[in-house]
Write a protein that holds these residues in place. Structure first.
Motif, mmCIF file in Angstrom:
data_model
loop_
_atom_site.group_PDB
_atom_site.id
_atom_site.type_symbol
_atom_site.label_atom_id
_atom_site.label_comp_id
_atom_site.label_asym_id
_atom_site.label_seq_id
_atom_site.Cartn_x
_atom_site.Cartn_y
_atom_site.Cartn_z
ATOM 1 N N ILE A 1 0.870 -1.178 0.000
ATOM 2 C CA ILE A 1 0.000 0.000 0.000
ATOM 3 C C ILE A 1 0.907 1.228 0.000
ATOM 4 C CG2 ILE A 1 -1.620 1.374 1.354
ATOM 5 C CD1 ILE A 1 -2.835 -1.156 2.390
ATOM 6 N N ASP A 2 0.631 2.143 -0.900
ATOM 7 C CA ASP A 2 1.407 3.383 -0.987
ATOM 8 C C ASP A 2 0.669 4.461 -0.198
ATOM 9 O OD1 ASP A 2 2.766 5.678 -1.619
ATOM 10 O OD2 ASP A 2 2.953 5.220 -3.751
ATOM 11 N N ASP A 3 1.233 4.850 0.951
ATOM 12 C CA ASP A 3 0.633 5.875 1.805
ATOM 13 C C ASP A 3 1.442 7.153 1.656
ATOM 14 O OD1 ASP A 3 -0.517 7.454 3.712
ATOM 15 O OD2 ASP A 3 -0.252 6.070 5.383
ATOM 16 N N GLN A 4 1.097 7.953 0.631
ATOM 17 C CA GLN A 4 1.767 9.222 0.368
ATOM 18 C C GLN A 4 3.284 9.042 0.281
ATOM 19 O OE1 GLN A 4 0.392 11.939 3.374
ATOM 20 N NE2 GLN A 4 -1.650 12.122 2.497
ATOM 21 N N GLY A 5 3.661 8.021 -0.484
ATOM 22 C CA GLY A 5 5.077 7.773 -0.706
ATOM 23 C C GLY A 5 5.715 6.820 0.284
ATOM 24 N N ILE A 6 5.013 6.490 1.366
ATOM 25 C CA ILE A 6 5.536 5.524 2.338
ATOM 26 C C ILE A 6 4.873 4.173 2.074
ATOM 27 C CG2 ILE A 6 5.727 4.931 4.776
ATOM 28 C CD1 ILE A 6 5.629 7.917 5.382
ATOM 29 N N MET A 7 5.672 3.143 1.856
ATOM 30 C CA MET A 7 5.154 1.833 1.509
ATOM 31 C C MET A 7 4.875 1.009 2.760
ATOM 32 S SD MET A 7 4.780 1.491 -1.732
ATOM 33 C CE MET A 7 5.270 2.263 -3.277
ATOM 34 N N LEU A 8 3.659 0.435 2.813
ATOM 35 C CA LEU A 8 3.323 -0.523 3.853
ATOM 36 C C LEU A 8 3.181 -1.891 3.202
ATOM 37 C CD1 LEU A 8 1.588 2.315 4.610
ATOM 38 C CD2 LEU A 8 1.196 0.948 6.653
ATOM 39 N N ILE A 9 3.726 -2.909 3.843
ATOM 40 C CA ILE A 9 3.728 -4.253 3.284
ATOM 41 C C ILE A 9 2.796 -5.148 4.088
ATOM 42 C CG2 ILE A 9 5.755 -4.944 4.655
ATOM 43 C CD1 ILE A 9 6.581 -6.713 2.287
ATOM 44 N N ALA A 10 2.079 -6.021 3.382
ATOM 45 C CA ALA A 10 1.202 -6.974 4.053
ATOM 46 C C ALA A 10 2.034 -7.906 4.930
ATOM 47 C CB ALA A 10 0.413 -7.779 3.033
ATOM 48 N N LEU A 11 1.599 -8.097 6.160
ATOM 49 C CA LEU A 11 2.401 -8.840 7.137
ATOM 50 C C LEU A 11 2.805 -10.235 6.663
ATOM 51 C CD1 LEU A 11 3.571 -8.493 9.993
ATOM 52 C CD2 LEU A 11 1.526 -9.620 10.880
ATOM 53 N N PRO A 12 1.928 -10.996 5.965
ATOM 54 C CA PRO A 12 2.363 -12.333 5.549
ATOM 55 C C PRO A 12 3.624 -12.345 4.694
ATOM 56 C CG PRO A 12 -0.024 -12.123 5.324
ATOM 57 C CD PRO A 12 0.504 -10.761 5.649
ATOM 58 N N PHE A 13 3.913 -11.224 3.997
ATOM 59 C CA PHE A 13 5.092 -11.189 3.143
ATOM 60 C C PHE A 13 6.378 -10.943 3.932
ATOM 61 C CE2 PHE A 13 1.627 -10.281 0.248
ATOM 62 C CZ PHE A 13 1.921 -11.123 -0.816
ATOM 63 N N VAL A 14 6.256 -10.535 5.188
ATOM 64 C CA VAL A 14 7.452 -10.316 6.004
ATOM 65 C C VAL A 14 8.214 -11.628 6.179
ATOM 66 C CG1 VAL A 14 8.296 -9.625 8.277
ATOM 67 C CG2 VAL A 14 6.503 -8.291 7.155
ATOM 68 N N SER A 15 7.490 -12.719 6.385
ATOM 69 C CA SER A 15 8.145 -14.025 6.513
ATOM 70 C C SER A 15 8.867 -14.400 5.221
ATOM 71 C CB SER A 15 7.121 -15.103 6.874
ATOM 72 O OG SER A 15 6.560 -14.847 8.140
ATOM 73 N N ASP A 16 8.251 -14.074 4.059
ATOM 74 C CA ASP A 16 8.920 -14.335 2.786
ATOM 75 C C ASP A 16 10.210 -13.540 2.668
ATOM 76 O OD1 ASP A 16 6.868 -16.045 1.876
ATOM 77 O OD2 ASP A 16 5.694 -14.343 1.168
ATOM 78 N N MET A 17 10.194 -12.304 3.157
ATOM 79 C CA MET A 17 11.373 -11.453 3.075
ATOM 80 C C MET A 17 12.515 -11.979 3.932
ATOM 81 S SD MET A 17 9.439 -7.770 3.446
ATOM 82 C CE MET A 17 10.919 -7.013 4.105
ATOM 83 N N LEU A 18 12.183 -12.460 5.134
ATOM 84 C CA LEU A 18 13.207 -12.723 6.141
ATOM 85 C C LEU A 18 13.534 -14.196 6.316
ATOM 86 C CD1 LEU A 18 11.898 -10.145 8.746
ATOM 87 C CD2 LEU A 18 13.786 -9.860 7.125
ATOM 88 N N GLY A 19 12.861 -15.075 5.595
ATOM 89 C CA GLY A 19 13.212 -16.489 5.643
ATOM 90 C C GLY A 19 12.271 -17.305 6.496
ATOM 91 N N ALA A 20 12.399 -18.637 6.369
ATOM 92 C CA ALA A 20 11.454 -19.557 6.999
ATOM 93 C C ALA A 20 11.449 -19.461 8.519
ATOM 94 C CB ALA A 20 11.786 -20.989 6.575
ATOM 95 N N GLY A 21 12.581 -19.085 9.119
ATOM 96 C CA GLY A 21 12.621 -19.019 10.571
ATOM 97 C C GLY A 21 11.926 -17.807 11.163
ATOM 98 N N ALA A 22 11.585 -16.843 10.323
ATOM 99 C CA ALA A 22 10.944 -15.621 10.810
ATOM 100 C C ALA A 22 9.490 -15.895 11.179
ATOM 101 C CB ALA A 22 11.024 -14.530 9.753
ATOM 102 N N LYS A 23 9.028 -15.159 12.180
ATOM 103 C CA LYS A 23 7.630 -15.267 12.601
ATOM 104 C C LYS A 23 7.002 -13.880 12.512
ATOM 105 C CE LYS A 23 5.824 -18.335 14.414
ATOM 106 N NZ LYS A 23 4.929 -19.396 13.892
ATOM 107 N N ALA A 24 5.837 -13.815 11.878
ATOM 108 C CA ALA A 24 5.096 -12.562 11.776
ATOM 109 C C ALA A 24 3.638 -12.874 12.078
ATOM 110 C CB ALA A 24 5.248 -11.963 10.377
ATOM 111 N N ASP A 25 3.166 -12.427 13.233
ATOM 112 C CA ASP A 25 1.827 -12.783 13.694
ATOM 113 C C ASP A 25 0.989 -11.539 13.930
ATOM 114 O OD1 ASP A 25 2.291 -15.617 13.803
ATOM 115 O OD2 ASP A 25 3.482 -15.272 15.609
ATOM 116 N N TYR A 26 -0.317 -11.707 13.717
ATOM 117 C CA TYR A 26 -1.269 -10.606 13.878
ATOM 118 C C TYR A 26 -2.507 -11.129 14.597
ATOM 119 C CZ TYR A 26 -5.119 -7.500 12.411
ATOM 120 O OH TYR A 26 -6.222 -6.707 12.389
ATOM 121 N N ASP A 27 -2.851 -10.484 15.698
ATOM 122 C CA ASP A 27 -4.056 -10.816 16.449
ATOM 123 C C ASP A 27 -5.114 -9.763 16.106
ATOM 124 O OD1 ASP A 27 -6.091 -11.134 18.336
ATOM 125 O OD2 ASP A 27 -4.721 -11.855 19.887
#
Length: 598
Positions: A450-476
């Motif tokens: 999502i482009d918020d006036q030039g600042i990019m926000l990334i969907a949380l599920p993709f954080v694990s893809d960025m940082l590798g299988a050992g990364a955990k990204a959780d949302y309650d």
């Protein structure tokens, strides 16, 4: 014999008695709740005597109306359903999942607000709670309880006495209303919402509700146009999980199963359709632990289970190995979208290696929705934009994640995408395309940015893809808490998009990156688009694989053969002869195209 005078006396006495009885009845009626309120008061009294009113009162308000459902390939079908919004035309397919705990007092109010579409019948609707043992007044069958005409409301009341998997649907002219989309999941969790399959039952780490169904567009088009149709002819051409068919099931948090080795996953299967479906899991067996809202005395170890219309099964999967595995119906026709394979009731199970979020060197980030501050290993850190939720998915500031956990972000100069890279992976993302390319492999998933006036926000599920299988990204979603735990990564080694093959595959043909221009044919939704194309001698045509599966293309006469084209990949060919080529995908032979060289 009674004289006239005596008869008059007796009549006067009788009239007085009747008047007194009526007066008492009126007084009692005034003190007693009427209709559904009376039934609710009686239920409450019985529940209080039996000691089952310790749970909370859970109230929902649904609105019966119409809407549209988009299927793979872009086809839109008219549906009826339930909505949480008091607005005509907002029905969702399937209906919203309703979730309570064992022991809760449940109140579900239904208001029939009618369809937004004009020129069709404005029909009555109800709710039947399938599998829940409610009394007659709350059963939702118009022959034995109340049917709601447009403008009517009714509140269904009952106690959720048994944890388990159930669903609800309209029971007015069920043959039509159920097919039109008036159905949704109803989940009763264990007492106090404990993450066990039932109170005292086996524990699980994550759960998924999967409502299976099939759609005959002919029925939906006839209802939309107010035309008669033959109900004895039912020929579904789309088959869905939670209203989605493959490849749209990929990347959807309700249909794509994810976890780590060692996780216990509860899958609640519901067949809300008219045909049986045979669900098969690759790479693992599962335990069948409950059926139709009741625990099984003897668990079954299986990898395939057939679920009949109206049935529900609870499956407990223990992840024993990492990898990506299909979970799909083994009823072969269920795996198509309007005759095109693969599609339909098919999703993926993505399993990462065992969680190492507590390993040495792990950095832990905490965030909360709509708050522009975070904690880094317990210490406060400001952010330039707050996380937000869109369509039940949390989005977090990309640059903040990169600043804390490493890697680099580079904007593309050609197509508006950005490329995140570290020493192990490279990910290309767009803010206006439902596509992500990870190490040369594309996934048709929801927009990651999502482009918020030039600042990019990334969907949380993709954080694990960025940082590798050992990364955990959780949302309650209930609390709004976001937690990320990962070992920081290094800057990328100098390289292009990792894993992208630029080598020749046949005379005149080349596989390349997805950034293309000129004459383009898309491979999407298991089709070539355009199917037929006219070019001139000397023109170069590029085929782009926009599907999440591997494709190929080969000329029927043997003039060219691309070999395998991975998701996100392309293949180009320069045409030198004035010939008409009929070509096809070797992996999906129903994909055919024609190219005319003039």
């Amino acid at each position: 014999m009674i004289s006239f005078k005596n008869r008059a006396l007796w009549a006067a006495v009788a009239s007085a008695i009747v008047a007194a009885v009526i007066a008492v009845a009126i007084t009692r009626a005034a003190d007693r709740p009427s209709g559904n309120d009376a039934q609710a008061a009686e239920e409450t009294a019985v529940a209080q005597q039996s000691g089952t009113t310790t749970g909370e009162v859970k109230s929902f308000h649904l609105y019966a109306t119409d809407g549209y459902l988009t299927l793979p390939g872009g086809e839109s079908v008219y549906v009826w359903g339930y909505s949480l919004n008091n607005e005509q035309g907002t029905a969702v397919y399937p209906a919203p999942t309703l979730e309570v705990n064992e022991g809760d007092q449940v109140e579900v109010t239904l208001t029939n607000i009618g369809p937004a579409k004009t020129g069709i019948k404005r029909l009555a609707h109800t709710i039947h709670f399938h599998g829940l043992d409610v009394d007659q007044a709350n059963d939702g069958v118009p022959e034995t309880s109340q049917a709601l005409l447009v403008g009517d409301s009714f509140t269904y009341r009952f106690t959720a006495t048994h944890a388990g998997t159930y669903f609800y649907h309209c029971h007015v002219d069920t043959v039509e209303h159920l097919q039109m989309g008036m159905h949704g999941a109803f989940i009763v969790n264990a007492k106090d919402g404990v993450k066990t399959a039932w109170t005292g039952g086996p524990a699980y780490d994550k759960e998924y509700v999967m409502e299976l169904n099939e759609i005959d567009p002919v029925w939906h088009k006839a209802v939309e146009n107010g035309e008669p149709y033959d109900r004895t002819i039912f020929h579904p051409t789309y088959f869905t999980i939670n209203g989605k068919a493959f490849p749209d099931t990929g990347g959807d948090p309700t249909t794509e199963i994810t976890g780590d080795v060692g996780d216990h996953i509860l899958v609640r299967l519901i067949n809300a359709g008219y045909q049986p479906h045979s669900m098969h899991l690759h790479g693992h067996h599962f335990e069948v632990i409950a059926s139709d809202g009741r625990p099984l005395e003897q668990r079954l170890d299986k990898d395939t289970i057939e679920i009949a219309p109206g049935e529900r099964y609870d499956l407990l999967i223990t992840f024993t190995q990492s990898g990506t595995y299909p979970f799909h119906s083994h009823t072969i026709t269920d795996n198509m979208n309007n005759g095109v394979y693969p599609g339909g009731i098919h999703t993926m199970v993505d399993i990462a290696p065992a969680d190492d979020a507590n390993a040495v060197g792990v950095k832990k980030i905490g965030m909360k929705l709509d708050q522009p501050s975070a904690t880094i290993d317990g210490k406060a850190a400001p952010m330039n934009v707050a996380p937000r939720a869109v369509d039940n998915t949390a989005y977090v500031p990309l640059n903040f994640i990169v600043q804390q956990l490493g890697g680099e972000v580079t904007p593309s100069e050609t197509d508006g995408s950005i490329i995140y890279a570290n020493d192990k992976t490279s990910i290309q993302m767009w803010s206006d395309r439902d596509l992500v390319v990870i190490d040369g492999r594309a996934s048709a998933r929801k927009t990651p940015l999502i482009d918020d006036q030039g600042i990019m926000l990334i969907a949380l599920p993709f954080v694990s893809d960025m940082l590798g299988a050992g990364a955990k990204a959780d949302y309650d979603a209930k609390s709004g808490d976001i937690t990320i735990a990962a070992v920081p990564v290094a800057l990328p080694v100098a390289k292009g998009m990792a894993g992208m093959d630029h080598g020749d595959h046949s005379d005149g043909g080349e596989v390349s990156s997805p950034d293309v221009s000129g004459i383009v044919v898309s491979m999407k939704d298991m089709l070539f688009a355009p199917v037929e194309l006219k070019v001139k001698v000397g023109d170069t045509v590029t085929w782009v694989n926009d599907d999440p599966v591997v494709h190929s293309l080969a000329d029927l006469g043997g003039a060219f053969d691309s070999g395998s084209i991975p998701p996100g990949g392309t293949w180009s060919y320069t045409f030198k002869d004035q010939v008409t080529y009929d070509y096809y995908c070797s992996i999906h032979p129903l994909m055919t195209g024609k190219l005319i060289v003039e």
